[in-house]
Design a protein around this motif. Sequence first.
Motif, mmCIF file in Angstrom:
data_model
loop_
_atom_site.group_PDB
_atom_site.id
_atom_site.type_symbol
_atom_site.label_atom_id
_atom_site.label_comp_id
_atom_site.label_asym_id
_atom_site.label_seq_id
_atom_site.Cartn_x
_atom_site.Cartn_y
_atom_site.Cartn_z
ATOM 1 N N LEU A 60 36.278 9.440 34.220
ATOM 2 C CA LEU A 60 36.481 8.079 33.727
ATOM 3 C C LEU A 60 37.949 7.830 33.394
ATOM 4 C CD1 LEU A 60 33.385 7.431 31.423
ATOM 5 C CD2 LEU A 60 33.879 6.393 33.649
ATOM 6 N N ALA A 61 38.635 8.846 32.890
ATOM 7 C CA ALA A 61 40.060 8.692 32.587
ATOM 8 C C ALA A 61 40.835 8.353 33.863
ATOM 9 C CB ALA A 61 40.608 9.964 31.956
ATOM 10 N N PHE A 62 40.508 9.011 34.973
ATOM 11 C CA PHE A 62 41.153 8.685 36.245
ATOM 12 C C PHE A 62 40.897 7.217 36.601
ATOM 13 C CE2 PHE A 62 40.818 7.980 40.802
ATOM 14 C CZ PHE A 62 42.056 8.417 41.251
ATOM 15 N N GLN A 63 39.656 6.788 36.484
ATOM 16 C CA GLN A 63 39.321 5.409 36.850
ATOM 17 C C GLN A 63 40.034 4.403 35.950
ATOM 18 O OE1 GLN A 63 37.829 4.509 39.522
ATOM 19 N NE2 GLN A 63 37.149 6.530 40.171
ATOM 20 N N LYS A 64 40.214 4.754 34.682
ATOM 21 C CA LYS A 64 40.912 3.829 33.785
ATOM 22 C C LYS A 64 42.411 3.795 34.058
ATOM 23 C CE LYS A 64 42.165 2.804 29.038
ATOM 24 N NZ LYS A 64 41.908 3.020 27.600
ATOM 25 N N TYR A 65 43.046 4.957 34.076
ATOM 26 C CA TYR A 65 44.507 5.006 34.114
ATOM 27 C C TYR A 65 45.092 4.834 35.513
ATOM 28 C CZ TYR A 65 44.139 6.554 29.292
ATOM 29 O OH TYR A 65 43.851 6.632 27.954
ATOM 30 N N VAL A 66 44.316 5.144 36.544
ATOM 31 C CA VAL A 66 44.815 5.011 37.908
ATOM 32 C C VAL A 66 44.290 3.745 38.573
ATOM 33 C CG1 VAL A 66 44.930 6.083 40.193
ATOM 34 C CG2 VAL A 66 45.048 7.508 38.137
ATOM 35 N N ASN A 67 42.997 3.487 38.415
ATOM 36 C CA ASN A 67 42.376 2.338 39.095
ATOM 37 C C ASN A 67 42.162 1.133 38.195
ATOM 38 O OD1 ASN A 67 42.297 3.730 41.511
ATOM 39 N ND2 ASN A 67 40.207 4.469 41.228
ATOM 40 N N ASN A 68 42.619 1.222 36.948
ATOM 41 C CA ASN A 68 42.566 0.099 36.003
ATOM 42 C C ASN A 68 41.149 -0.396 35.755
ATOM 43 O OD1 ASN A 68 45.462 -0.088 35.713
ATOM 44 N ND2 ASN A 68 45.496 -0.991 37.761
ATOM 45 N N LYS A 69 40.183 0.512 35.746
ATOM 46 C CA LYS A 69 38.807 0.135 35.446
ATOM 47 C C LYS A 69 38.633 -0.008 33.937
ATOM 48 C CE LYS A 69 37.809 0.473 39.813
ATOM 49 N NZ LYS A 69 37.672 -0.721 40.664
ATOM 50 N N THR A 70 37.911 -1.038 33.555
ATOM 51 C CA THR A 70 37.716 -1.319 32.128
ATOM 52 C C THR A 70 36.251 -1.378 31.729
ATOM 53 O OG1 THR A 70 37.786 -3.700 32.591
ATOM 54 C CG2 THR A 70 39.868 -2.629 31.959
ATOM 55 N N HIS A 71 35.328 -1.443 32.702
ATOM 56 C CA HIS A 71 33.899 -1.575 32.425
ATOM 57 C C HIS A 71 33.134 -0.472 33.158
ATOM 58 C CE1 HIS A 71 35.379 -5.466 31.209
ATOM 59 N NE2 HIS A 71 34.191 -5.797 30.724
ATOM 60 N N VAL A 72 32.111 0.061 32.494
ATOM 61 C CA VAL A 72 31.315 1.150 33.050
ATOM 62 C C VAL A 72 29.847 0.735 33.062
ATOM 63 C CG1 VAL A 72 30.687 3.584 32.880
ATOM 64 C CG2 VAL A 72 32.936 2.820 32.073
ATOM 65 N N ILE A 73 29.240 0.688 34.244
ATOM 66 C CA ILE A 73 27.817 0.395 34.368
ATOM 67 C C ILE A 73 27.033 1.695 34.224
ATOM 68 C CG2 ILE A 73 25.977 -0.491 35.862
ATOM 69 C CD1 ILE A 73 28.124 -2.110 37.349
ATOM 70 N N ILE A 74 26.081 1.728 33.284
ATOM 71 C CA ILE A 74 25.205 2.888 33.131
ATOM 72 C C ILE A 74 23.758 2.419 33.044
ATOM 73 C CG2 ILE A 74 26.975 4.224 31.942
ATOM 74 C CD1 ILE A 74 25.430 3.783 29.356
ATOM 75 N N GLN A 75 22.821 3.306 33.335
ATOM 76 C CA GLN A 75 21.416 2.934 33.276
ATOM 77 C C GLN A 75 20.896 3.016 31.845
ATOM 78 O OE1 GLN A 75 21.290 6.078 36.044
ATOM 79 N NE2 GLN A 75 19.459 7.012 35.157
ATOM 80 N N SER A 76 19.851 2.267 31.571
ATOM 81 C CA SER A 76 19.404 2.062 30.197
ATOM 82 C C SER A 76 18.818 3.299 29.541
ATOM 83 C CB SER A 76 18.365 0.936 30.158
ATOM 84 O OG SER A 76 17.270 1.242 31.008
ATOM 85 N N ASN A 77 18.237 4.216 30.308
ATOM 86 C CA ASN A 77 17.507 5.332 29.710
ATOM 87 C C ASN A 77 18.284 6.641 29.699
ATOM 88 O OD1 ASN A 77 17.236 5.385 32.643
ATOM 89 N ND2 ASN A 77 16.011 7.208 32.309
ATOM 90 N N THR A 78 19.589 6.590 29.865
ATOM 91 C CA THR A 78 20.346 7.828 30.021
ATOM 92 C C THR A 78 20.688 8.453 28.671
ATOM 93 O OG1 THR A 78 22.212 8.797 31.186
ATOM 94 C CG2 THR A 78 22.613 6.722 30.024
ATOM 95 N N MET A 79 21.374 9.592 28.715
ATOM 96 C CA MET A 79 21.728 10.324 27.512
ATOM 97 C C MET A 79 22.735 9.534 26.665
ATOM 98 S SD MET A 79 19.973 13.121 27.616
ATOM 99 C CE MET A 79 20.791 14.224 26.474
ATOM 100 N N ARG A 80 22.707 9.810 25.372
ATOM 101 C CA ARG A 80 23.587 9.125 24.419
ATOM 102 C C ARG A 80 25.064 9.267 24.790
ATOM 103 N NH1 ARG A 80 24.566 5.023 21.052
ATOM 104 N NH2 ARG A 80 25.888 5.608 19.306
ATOM 105 N N ALA A 81 25.425 10.421 25.358
ATOM 106 C CA ALA A 81 26.831 10.670 25.684
ATOM 107 C C ALA A 81 27.395 9.623 26.628
ATOM 108 C CB ALA A 81 26.985 12.059 26.300
ATOM 109 N N LEU A 82 26.570 9.117 27.522
ATOM 110 C CA LEU A 82 27.081 8.150 28.493
ATOM 111 C C LEU A 82 27.376 6.800 27.845
ATOM 112 C CD1 LEU A 82 26.069 10.378 30.452
ATOM 113 C CD2 LEU A 82 25.694 8.544 32.085
ATOM 114 N N TYR A 83 26.807 6.540 26.696
ATOM 115 C CA TYR A 83 27.161 5.343 25.936
ATOM 116 C C TYR A 83 28.466 5.551 25.169
ATOM 117 C CZ TYR A 83 22.497 3.333 26.664
ATOM 118 O OH TYR A 83 21.361 2.800 27.226
ATOM 119 N N THR A 84 28.684 6.779 24.698
ATOM 120 C CA THR A 84 29.812 7.017 23.801
ATOM 121 C C THR A 84 31.096 7.437 24.516
ATOM 122 O OG1 THR A 84 29.045 9.295 23.434
ATOM 123 C CG2 THR A 84 28.288 7.613 21.888
ATOM 124 N N ILE A 85 30.999 8.206 25.598
ATOM 125 C CA ILE A 85 32.205 8.702 26.281
ATOM 126 C C ILE A 85 33.090 7.561 26.780
ATOM 127 C CG2 ILE A 85 33.044 9.976 28.295
ATOM 128 C CD1 ILE A 85 30.735 11.945 27.840
#
Length: 256
Positions: A60-85
């Motif tokens: 995700l750091a690569f996507q933010k700092y290199v590709n300027n991504k600001t939003h992350v799509i995740i599925q609703s039932n996944t692990m808590r870490a994917l909400y927090t990371i």
Amino acid sequence: MRILSYPERLVDQLFDQYRHLMSEGQMAEGKFYNEMSHAYVNGKNSIPVNSGGSALFALLAFQKYVNNKTHVIIQSNTMRALYTIPRLLDMEVVICGSSVKPGFMAMDPSCLEDVIKKMETDGLLDRVVSIYSVIGGYLSPSYLDIEAIAQRHSIPLIVDAAHGHYLETLTSSPYVDLAFSFYATKILPVGEGGLVTTSDNNVFQWIKRFLAYDRFKYELQVGLNLRATEFIAYFIYVLMTDVDLRQYFMARRVQL
């Protein structure tokens, strides 16, 4: 989830390698961290890190700092870490619904299409990256639809493959980046550890620098030591490349 025991031959093999690494002074950034990146997964480069969460964070750091991504799509039932990371990187989480049919608690392709349409309407489509979770070691038949949708809209796709070490549909895909976990309860357990796996050399080279604080070129604005020790890198390498050991752990995980 119960933790698996290890076969005696693996225990002996690990102890022998541990003694060698200690006596040779190779406990950090040695052969299995630096030189064997191509050997963990066929056709890709891999970087051992200290946890599955670190693998997701680095991608995700690569996507933010290199590709300027600001939003992350995740599925609703996944692990808590994917909400927090993503929030550690000040990225906004966008929830996509999950479905039971045709898959097992997997991201719903029709929901992903709806989310993408809204992001496009809001002028944010070029700021989006998506994370797909493999739940319970089962790859939903709808996964290929998810990958096709992401490709069609040029959305980078990261797969949380904490239980996906043996899923060739994932490991053979040139489009996705993979974040493996080797926590003690995963299908291939080393106690704690992770692996970033990618077909994109730009991703690979950037993350290698990111994990070493960019201490040689001094061009990145960020850097963080999330690397695995050489011993953990070797442990991960053995489990990813020894066919008999992979079968041993997969069979016993199913039994448990």
